[in-house]
Design a protein around this motif. Structure first.
Motif, PDB file in Angstrom:
ATOM      1  N   THR A 180       0.829  -1.206   0.000  1.00  0.00           N
ATOM      2  CA  THR A 180       0.000   0.000   0.000  1.00  0.00           C
ATOM      3  C   THR A 180       0.864   1.257   0.000  1.00  0.00           C
ATOM      4  O   THR A 180       0.580   2.224  -0.720  1.00  0.00           O
ATOM      5  N   ALA A 181       1.929   1.254   0.805  1.00  0.00           N
ATOM      6  CA  ALA A 181       2.846   2.395   0.826  1.00  0.00           C
ATOM      7  C   ALA A 181       3.498   2.597  -0.537  1.00  0.00           C
ATOM      8  O   ALA A 181       3.672   3.727  -0.998  1.00  0.00           O
ATOM      9  N   GLY A 182       3.867   1.483  -1.197  1.00  0.00           N
ATOM     10  CA  GLY A 182       4.444   1.595  -2.528  1.00  0.00           C
ATOM     11  C   GLY A 182       3.460   2.136  -3.544  1.00  0.00           C
ATOM     12  O   GLY A 182       3.814   2.958  -4.399  1.00  0.00           O
ATOM     13  N   LEU A 183       2.201   1.718  -3.460  1.00  0.00           N
ATOM     14  CA  LEU A 183       1.176   2.193  -4.392  1.00  0.00           C
ATOM     15  C   LEU A 183       0.887   3.683  -4.201  1.00  0.00           C
ATOM     16  O   LEU A 183       0.666   4.414  -5.164  1.00  0.00           O
ATOM     17  N   GLN A 184       0.898   4.122  -2.949  1.00  0.00           N
ATOM     18  CA  GLN A 184       0.618   5.529  -2.683  1.00  0.00           C
ATOM     19  C   GLN A 184       1.741   6.447  -3.145  1.00  0.00           C
ATOM     20  O   GLN A 184       1.525   7.650  -3.325  1.00  0.00           O
ATOM     21  N   ALA A 185       2.936   5.887  -3.343  1.00  0.00           N
ATOM     22  CA  ALA A 185       4.067   6.698  -3.804  1.00  0.00           C
ATOM     23  C   ALA A 185       4.093   6.863  -5.322  1.00  0.00           C
ATOM     24  O   ALA A 185       4.915   7.625  -5.842  1.00  0.00           O
ATOM     25  N   ILE A 186       3.207   6.178  -6.038  1.00  0.00           N
ATOM     26  CA  ILE A 186       3.175   6.289  -7.496  1.00  0.00           C
ATOM     27  C   ILE A 186       2.480   7.583  -7.898  1.00  0.00           C
ATOM     28  O   ILE A 186       1.341   7.825  -7.480  1.00  0.00           O
ATOM     29  N   PRO A 187       3.107   8.435  -8.672  1.00  0.00           N
ATOM     30  CA  PRO A 187       2.465   9.691  -9.098  1.00  0.00           C
ATOM     31  C   PRO A 187       1.206   9.405  -9.925  1.00  0.00           C
ATOM     32  O   PRO A 187       1.226   8.592 -10.855  1.00  0.00           O
ATOM     33  N   GLN A 188       0.123  10.071  -9.595  1.00  0.00           N
ATOM     34  CA  GLN A 188      -1.133   9.876 -10.324  1.00  0.00           C
ATOM     35  C   GLN A 188      -1.044  10.357 -11.763  1.00  0.00           C
ATOM     36  O   GLN A 188      -1.831   9.927 -12.617  1.00  0.00           O
ATOM     37  N   GLU A 189      -0.081  11.250 -12.035  1.00  0.00           N
ATOM     38  CA  GLU A 189       0.067  11.753 -13.397  1.00  0.00           C
ATOM     39  C   GLU A 189       0.378  10.632 -14.387  1.00  0.00           C
ATOM     40  O   GLU A 189      -0.001  10.700 -15.563  1.00  0.00           O
ATOM     41  N   LEU A 190       1.069   9.587 -13.906  1.00  0.00           N
ATOM     42  CA  LEU A 190       1.392   8.464 -14.788  1.00  0.00           C
ATOM     43  C   LEU A 190       0.130   7.734 -15.228  1.00  0.00           C
ATOM     44  O   LEU A 190      -0.011   7.353 -16.396  1.00  0.00           O
ATOM     45  N   TYR A 191      -0.805   7.546 -14.303  1.00  0.00           N
ATOM     46  CA  TYR A 191      -2.059   6.881 -14.651  1.00  0.00           C
ATOM     47  C   TYR A 191      -2.920   7.768 -15.552  1.00  0.00           C
ATOM     48  O   TYR A 191      -3.602   7.274 -16.452  1.00  0.00           O
ATOM     49  N   GLU A 192      -2.883   9.076 -15.291  1.00  0.00           N
ATOM     50  CA  GLU A 192      -3.653   9.999 -16.130  1.00  0.00           C
ATOM     51  C   GLU A 192      -3.120   9.993 -17.563  1.00  0.00           C
ATOM     52  O   GLU A 192      -3.900   9.993 -18.524  1.00  0.00           O
ATOM     53  N   ALA A 193      -1.794   9.961 -17.689  1.00  0.00           N
ATOM     54  CA  ALA A 193      -1.201   9.897 -19.028  1.00  0.00           C
ATOM     55  C   ALA A 193      -1.543   8.579 -19.712  1.00  0.00           C
ATOM     56  O   ALA A 193      -1.799   8.538 -20.931  1.00  0.00           O
ATOM     57  N   ALA A 194      -1.564   7.497 -18.936  1.00  0.00           N
ATOM     58  CA  ALA A 194      -1.913   6.196 -19.504  1.00  0.00           C
ATOM     59  C   ALA A 194      -3.365   6.168 -19.972  1.00  0.00           C
ATOM     60  O   ALA A 194      -3.689   5.584 -21.016  1.00  0.00           O
ATOM     61  N   ASP A 195      -4.254   6.826 -19.223  1.00  0.00           N
ATOM     62  CA  ASP A 195      -5.656   6.896 -19.626  1.00  0.00           C
ATOM     63  C   ASP A 195      -5.809   7.668 -20.930  1.00  0.00           C
ATOM     64  O   ASP A 195      -6.612   7.298 -21.806  1.00  0.00           O
ATOM     65  N   ILE A 196      -5.032   8.730 -21.060  1.00  0.00           N
ATOM     66  CA  ILE A 196      -5.092   9.523 -22.292  1.00  0.00           C
ATOM     67  C   ILE A 196      -4.621   8.694 -23.483  1.00  0.00           C
ATOM     68  O   ILE A 196      -5.175   8.780 -24.586  1.00  0.00           O
ATOM     69  N   ASP A 197      -3.612   7.847 -23.250  1.00  0.00           N
ATOM     70  CA  ASP A 197      -3.086   6.997 -24.320  1.00  0.00           C
ATOM     71  C   ASP A 197      -3.969   5.782 -24.591  1.00  0.00           C
ATOM     72  O   ASP A 197      -3.681   4.993 -25.498  1.00  0.00           O
ATOM     73  N   GLY A 198      -5.010   5.598 -23.795  1.00  0.00           N
ATOM     74  CA  GLY A 198      -5.930   4.489 -24.005  1.00  0.00           C
ATOM     75  C   GLY A 198      -5.464   3.167 -23.444  1.00  0.00           C
ATOM     76  O   GLY A 198      -5.902   2.106 -23.906  1.00  0.00           O
ATOM     77  N   ALA A 199      -4.606   3.189 -22.432  1.00  0.00           N
ATOM     78  CA  ALA A 199      -4.107   1.949 -21.832  1.00  0.00           C
ATOM     79  C   ALA A 199      -5.204   1.266 -21.026  1.00  0.00           C
ATOM     80  O   ALA A 199      -5.969   1.928 -20.313  1.00  0.00           O
ATOM     81  N   ASN A 200      -5.292  -0.056 -21.121  1.00  0.00           N
ATOM     82  CA  ASN A 200      -6.270  -0.790 -20.340  1.00  0.00           C
ATOM     83  C   ASN A 200      -5.706  -1.134 -18.960  1.00  0.00           C
ATOM     84  O   ASN A 200      -4.565  -0.778 -18.634  1.00  0.00           O
ATOM     85  N   VAL A 201      -6.486  -1.857 -18.160  1.00  0.00           N
ATOM     86  CA  VAL A 201      -6.088  -2.166 -16.781  1.00  0.00           C
ATOM     87  C   VAL A 201      -4.805  -2.996 -16.752  1.00  0.00           C
ATOM     88  O   VAL A 201      -3.902  -2.739 -15.954  1.00  0.00           O
ATOM     89  N   TRP A 202      -4.717  -3.997 -17.631  1.00  0.00           N
ATOM     90  CA  TRP A 202      -3.539  -4.859 -17.664  1.00  0.00           C
ATOM     91  C   TRP A 202      -2.295  -4.082 -18.061  1.00  0.00           C
ATOM     92  O   TRP A 202      -1.222  -4.269 -17.480  1.00  0.00           O
ATOM     93  N   GLN A 203      -2.400  -3.199 -19.029  1.00  0.00           N
ATOM     94  CA  GLN A 203      -1.256  -2.409 -19.470  1.00  0.00           C
ATOM     95  C   GLN A 203      -0.798  -1.447 -18.377  1.00  0.00           C
ATOM     96  O   GLN A 203       0.407  -1.232 -18.187  1.00  0.00           O
ATOM     97  N   ARG A 204      -1.741  -0.871 -17.658  1.00  0.00           N
ATOM     98  CA  ARG A 204      -1.382   0.020 -16.537  1.00  0.00           C
ATOM     99  C   ARG A 204      -0.675  -0.767 -15.436  1.00  0.00           C
ATOM    100  O   ARG A 204       0.306  -0.292 -14.851  1.00  0.00           O
TER     101      ARG A 204
END
Length: 300
Positions: A180-204
């Motif tokens: 959980t601590a490791g997950l909370q340290a991941i910048p949300q901007e990376l997921y937002e960029a992945a959503d813009i690129d159309g990445a699915n759950v597995w790719q993220r």
């Protein structure tokens, strides 16, 4: 002059010596003493002479007369460690993903998941002994609905699997919080960029989550491997010291060192040799796992 003695360069050295003395007294000295005792036939019984036997204890461990006992302990130790490490880390990761979601009950759910970790080995062992009591326990009552019965920890085909299950249940919270601590340290901007690129759950998961929490994976895997390879307290509480189906290396060491077996007395010299062999066994596996995991971190 005073400033030179207690300056910034001297302060770390002053703080180092008490820590070194503490570690040496409680770790190095007992380790060296154990190594020395492994070359003797000490029994721990007052008045019995102690003789130097050299490598006899080590030769005995690998001798044909002991191979059934020692190989059984080694195999059970590996099965226990692999089962706990693999299942615990997979389950803990997905539990951490659920715990990482924003919720007003997040703190409560994390506390509930972590609770088994703080109960203590004896409490956990007694709790699950009552649950799996073959005479009127909740697990047996459930099986009775289907006309089935089991001796649970008394079943040689089931006992080790149940010990693995209880060990995972007890330590799952600690591993989940690290993830959980490791997950909370991941910048949300990376997921937002992945959503813009159309990445699915597995790719993220593959391209963002796993690479970013690689240090947490390394930490959790090493902790679970080292802990499970040395574990015996929980198994002792659940199945006792004389159950061959759950006899791991640490439990064999305990049995030999304290003379638990009714047909032989305490053999602390031989037990010391087993502890040195176990140390080498754990060190090789832990260092090999660490090298592999760090290499995977760099590749990710």
């Amino acid at each position: 002059m005073t400033a030179n003695i207690f300056g910034s360069s001297a302060a770390p050295k002053i703080g180092f010596y008490p820590a070194f003395i503490f570690v040496a007294f409680f770790s190095l000295i007992p380790a060296v003493a154990t190594l020395g005792l492994s070359f003797t036939d000490i029994t721990g019984v007052t008045g019995v002479p102690i003789n130097w036997v050299g490598l006899d204890n080590y030769v005995r461990f690998f001798s044909p007369s002991q191979v059934s006992e020692t190989s059984n302990a080694l195999i059970n130790t590996l099965l226990f460690a692999v089962g706990v490490s693999a299942i615990q880390n997979v389950v803990a990761f997905f539990v951490a993903v659920l715990l990482n979601r924003q919720s007003k009950f997040a703190l409560f759910t994390r506390s509930v998941v972590f609770l088994p970790t703080v109960l203590g080995v004896t409490v956990v062992g007694m709790l699950w002994t009552l649950i799996f009591n073959p005479i009127g326990g909740p697990a047996q009552s459930f099986l009775s609905l289907f006309g089935l019965r089991s001796s649970f920890f008394g079943d040689p085909n089931l006992a080790l699997l149940l010990c693995i299950f209880v060990q995972i249940w007890m330590t799952l919270g600690y591993a989940s919080l690290i993830y959980t601590a490791g997950l909370q340290a991941i910048p949300q901007e990376l997921y937002e960029a992945a959503d813009i690129d159309g990445a699915n759950v597995w790719q993220r998961l593959k391209n963002i989550t796993v690479p970013m929490i690689a240090p947490s994976i390394t930490t959790n895997v090493l902790i679970s491997i080292i802990g499970s390879l040395q574990s015996f307290q929980l198994i002792y509480v659940l199945t006792g010291a004389l159950n061959d189906s759950t006899s791991v290396l640490s439990l064999l060491l305990y049995r030999v060192g304290f003379g638990i077996d009714p047909d032989r007395g305490a053999e602390q010299g031989y037990a010391s040799a087993i502890s040195i062999i176990q140390f080498m066994f754990v060190a090789v596996i832990a260092l090999g796992s660490f090298w592999f995991l760090r290499r995977r971190e760099n590749q990710l």
